[in-house]
Scaffold this motif. Structure first.
Motif, PDB file in Angstrom:
ATOM      1  N   ASP A   1       0.815  -1.214   0.000  1.00 52.82           N
ATOM      2  CA  ASP A   1       0.000   0.000   0.000  1.00 52.82           C
ATOM      3  C   ASP A   1       0.855   1.274   0.000  1.00 52.82           C
ATOM      4  OD1 ASP A   1      -2.365   1.295  -0.112  1.00 52.82           O
ATOM      5  OD2 ASP A   1      -2.794   1.202   2.033  1.00 52.82           O
ATOM      6  N   ILE A   2       1.916   1.273  -0.785  1.00 51.16           N
ATOM      7  CA  ILE A   2       2.843   2.413  -0.734  1.00 51.16           C
ATOM      8  C   ILE A   2       2.267   3.665  -1.375  1.00 51.16           C
ATOM      9  CG2 ILE A   2       4.998   1.143  -0.482  1.00 51.16           C
ATOM     10  CD1 ILE A   2       5.384   1.326  -3.512  1.00 51.16           C
ATOM     11  N   VAL A   3       1.316   3.498  -2.306  1.00 51.84           N
ATOM     12  CA  VAL A   3       0.767   4.699  -2.945  1.00 51.84           C
ATOM     13  C   VAL A   3      -0.001   5.519  -1.919  1.00 51.84           C
ATOM     14  CG1 VAL A   3      -0.836   5.559  -4.681  1.00 51.84           C
ATOM     15  CG2 VAL A   3       0.722   3.693  -5.254  1.00 51.84           C
ATOM     16  N   SER A   4      -0.916   4.867  -1.192  1.00 61.28           N
ATOM     17  CA  SER A   4      -1.680   5.596  -0.173  1.00 61.28           C
ATOM     18  C   SER A   4      -0.755   6.158   0.897  1.00 61.28           C
ATOM     19  CB  SER A   4      -2.691   4.680   0.510  1.00 61.28           C
ATOM     20  OG  SER A   4      -3.422   4.011  -0.444  1.00 61.28           O
ATOM     21  N   LYS A   5       0.246   5.369   1.295  1.00 61.98           N
ATOM     22  CA  LYS A   5       1.153   5.833   2.356  1.00 61.98           C
ATOM     23  C   LYS A   5       1.950   7.049   1.897  1.00 61.98           C
ATOM     24  CE  LYS A   5       1.549   1.393   4.673  1.00 61.98           C
ATOM     25  NZ  LYS A   5       2.289   0.137   4.741  1.00 61.98           N
TER      26      LYS A   5
ATOM     27  N   ILE B   1       9.651   7.088   2.463  1.00 62.95           N
ATOM     28  CA  ILE B   1       9.289   6.734   3.843  1.00 62.95           C
ATOM     29  C   ILE B   1      10.238   5.602   4.230  1.00 62.95           C
ATOM     30  CG2 ILE B   1       7.439   6.080   5.405  1.00 62.95           C
ATOM     31  CD1 ILE B   1       5.413   6.771   3.188  1.00 62.95           C
ATOM     32  N   PRO B   2      11.289   5.907   4.987  1.00 65.51           N
ATOM     33  CA  PRO B   2      12.354   4.922   5.204  1.00 65.51           C
ATOM     34  C   PRO B   2      11.827   3.564   5.654  1.00 65.51           C
ATOM     35  CG  PRO B   2      12.937   7.017   6.208  1.00 65.51           C
ATOM     36  CD  PRO B   2      11.505   7.148   5.749  1.00 65.51           C
ATOM     37  N   GLY B   3      12.296   2.540   4.968  1.00 67.27           N
ATOM     38  CA  GLY B   3      11.921   1.180   5.330  1.00 67.27           C
ATOM     39  C   GLY B   3      10.538   0.772   4.846  1.00 67.27           C
ATOM     40  N   VAL B   4       9.786   1.717   4.298  1.00 67.48           N
ATOM     41  CA  VAL B   4       8.428   1.418   3.827  1.00 67.48           C
ATOM     42  C   VAL B   4       8.340   1.647   2.319  1.00 67.48           C
ATOM     43  CG1 VAL B   4       5.986   2.063   3.975  1.00 67.48           C
ATOM     44  CG2 VAL B   4       7.399   2.027   6.045  1.00 67.48           C
ATOM     45  N   TYR B   5       8.663   2.851   1.923  1.00 61.67           N
ATOM     46  CA  TYR B   5       8.631   3.204   0.493  1.00 61.67           C
ATOM     47  C   TYR B   5       9.883   4.020   0.189  1.00 61.67           C
ATOM     48  CZ  TYR B   5       7.534   5.990  -3.618  1.00 61.67           C
ATOM     49  OH  TYR B   5       7.615   6.629  -4.829  1.00 61.67           O
ATOM     50  N   GLU B   6      10.674   3.584  -0.785  1.00 69.43           N
ATOM     51  CA  GLU B   6      11.966   4.218  -1.044  1.00 69.43           C
ATOM     52  C   GLU B   6      12.017   4.967  -2.377  1.00 69.43           C
ATOM     53  OE1 GLU B   6      14.276   4.657   1.129  1.00 69.43           O
ATOM     54  OE2 GLU B   6      13.825   3.202   2.705  1.00 69.43           O
TER      55      GLU B   6
ATOM     56  N   HIS C   1      19.502  -7.599 -14.504  1.00 68.43           N
ATOM     57  CA  HIS C   1      18.691  -7.826 -13.307  1.00 68.43           C
ATOM     58  C   HIS C   1      18.261  -6.477 -12.742  1.00 68.43           C
ATOM     59  CE1 HIS C   1      20.652 -12.040 -12.651  1.00 68.43           C
ATOM     60  NE2 HIS C   1      19.983 -11.930 -13.785  1.00 68.43           N
ATOM     61  N   PHE C   2      17.024  -6.460 -12.283  1.00 65.72           N
ATOM     62  CA  PHE C   2      16.438  -5.227 -11.755  1.00 65.72           C
ATOM     63  C   PHE C   2      16.126  -5.446 -10.282  1.00 65.72           C
ATOM     64  CE2 PHE C   2      15.500  -5.392 -16.245  1.00 65.72           C
ATOM     65  CZ  PHE C   2      15.615  -4.082 -16.698  1.00 65.72           C
ATOM     66  N   GLN C   3      16.521  -4.495  -9.453  1.00 65.28           N
ATOM     67  CA  GLN C   3      16.181  -4.574  -8.016  1.00 65.28           C
ATOM     68  C   GLN C   3      15.528  -3.282  -7.574  1.00 65.28           C
ATOM     69  OE1 GLN C   3      17.848  -2.480  -5.634  1.00 65.28           O
ATOM     70  NE2 GLN C   3      16.557  -3.159  -3.950  1.00 65.28           N
ATOM     71  N   ASP C   4      14.418  -3.408  -6.867  1.00 66.94           N
ATOM     72  CA  ASP C   4      13.826  -2.245  -6.194  1.00 66.94           C
ATOM     73  C   ASP C   4      13.415  -2.685  -4.802  1.00 66.94           C
ATOM     74  OD1 ASP C   4      12.747   0.658  -7.053  1.00 66.94           O
ATOM     75  OD2 ASP C   4      11.470  -0.193  -5.489  1.00 66.94           O
TER      76      ASP C   4
END
Ligand SMILES: C[S@@+](CC[C@H](N)C(=O)[O-])C[C@H]1O[C@@H](n2cnc3c(N)ncnc32)[C@H](O)[C@@H]1O
Length: 325
Positions: free
Chosen positions: A91-95, A104-109, A160-163
């Motif tokens: 739910d990173i969009v709403s956050k 948002i560190p540790g939640v959305y980067e 390779h892709f990392q997110d």
């Protein structure tokens, strides 16, 4: 499309009545003396590999495609709209919307946006004629994945892709790669967008599909240390000739994990190309701090290969092992 970037880590007086970036959404964050939220180790996301569906075009369902610099990419505002209902567990969009923050560190980067240093690095790769043919390439902290797609178009053997966020990999990175690999992303509407992005001045080739491209790609989400471990455990584990990474040194708390990931995954004579702003106000990281960190660890040497003076100064660093050729 929102293209301004917001870091609400040190709310100034004007913003003090805005909702905190961390109050509701950060059960994992701890506040240190300097008030910058730190991320506890056990709150970092576990590593996961994301497989491309057998019918790759499935991932383009509900997407609107745009083009810039000869690449397709999904319209992120549309992704934001379709993901606002919490369809993804993260739910990173709403956050991100409710906290008024792109980080948002540790939640959305931050991977739901294309950050401007991506375009600097694309421009550098073209100007310097960096060769990708037959190389293993990692787009680290990929977000939209445009750097990896450039490598794929340059005939990299593997990309390779990392997110950090699985939502970013599934809703943005993978659709972008698929759109550039199959015939023009024909499941989706496509329109040229010159308004919201700043494409590199040196343009790449036109939008040619890469029919075998998908077989050369793998996708991972999770924290750097965790993804690094997953890759090291997979057999055979081959290291990367090139690691491309843009706007990933904003948070000094992550320097250890980033440094060790580069050290563990880069091939002996490989190169990292890292793009960054000089400083990330409100977050604390920046190019000088990271260079100092590299010097102290004595594993890598680094040199500046490009400077961009336009607005807040931006840099491209080339990083190699101290004992490499
Ligand atoms: C600001 S975004 C930049 C995205 C993209 N490279 C660009 O330039 O548009 C930072 C990226 O680094 C990744 N990242 C940051 N900290 C991370 C961490 N501790 N572990 C794993 N990934 C991280 C996130 O996934 C995010 O996509």
């Amino acid at each position: 499309m929102r293209m301004d970037f917001r870091f609400n880590f040190f709310p100034d007086e004007d913003e003090s009545k805005e909702p905190s970036a961390h109050s509701e959404t950060q059960p994992c964050s701890a506040t240190r003396q300097d008030e910058r939220p730190a991320v506890k180790r056990d709150c970092i996301k576990a590593a996961k590999e994301h497989r491309i569906p057998a019918d790759g075009s499935e991932v383009l369902h509900n997407k609107v495609l745009q083009t810039a610099s000869g690449l397709y990419y999904v319209n992120m505002a549309v992704v934001e709209l379709t993901c606002r209902d919490g369809a993804h567990g993260e739910d990173i969009v709403s956050k991100s919307v409710s906290s008024h923050s792109d980080l948002i560190p540790g939640v959305y980067e931050g991977g739901l946006k294309i950050w401007e240093c991506t375009y600097d690095l694309m421009e550098f790769l073209a100007e310097a004629e960096i060769q990708f043919a037959n190389k293993r390439v990692l787009d680290l902290g990929c977000g939209a994945g445009l750097l990896g797609i450039v490598a794929l178009k340059g005939n990299a053997a593997e990309v390779h892709f990392q997110d950090y966020n699985s939502t970013v990999i599934e809703e943005i990175t993978m659709p972008n790669v698929v759109a550039n690999c199959i015939s023009g992303g024909n499941e989706a509407d496509s329109k040229e967008d010159r308004k919201n992005v700043k494409p590199p001045s040196k343009r790449r080739k036109e939008l040619e599909p890469l029919p075998d491209g998908l077989t050369r790609c793998r996708f991972f989400s999770g924290g750097w240390s965790e993804v690094s471990q997953l890759l090291l455990d997979s057999k055979p584990c081959s290291k990367y000739d090139l690691i491309l990474t843009s706007e990933t040194i904003y948070n000094p708390d992550y320097y250890g994990a980033l440094h060790d990931t580069l050290a563990q995954l880069l091939a002996k004579d490989g190169r990292v190309y890292l793009a960054s702003k000089v400083h990330y106000f409100g977050v604390g990281g920046g190019i000088y701090l990271f260079e100092k960190y590299l010097e102290e660890r004595k594993v890598f040497r680094s040199s500046t290969v490009k400077e961009v003076e336009d607005g807040l100064k931006r840099y491209i660093l080339e990083i190699a092992f101290q004992d490499s050729a």
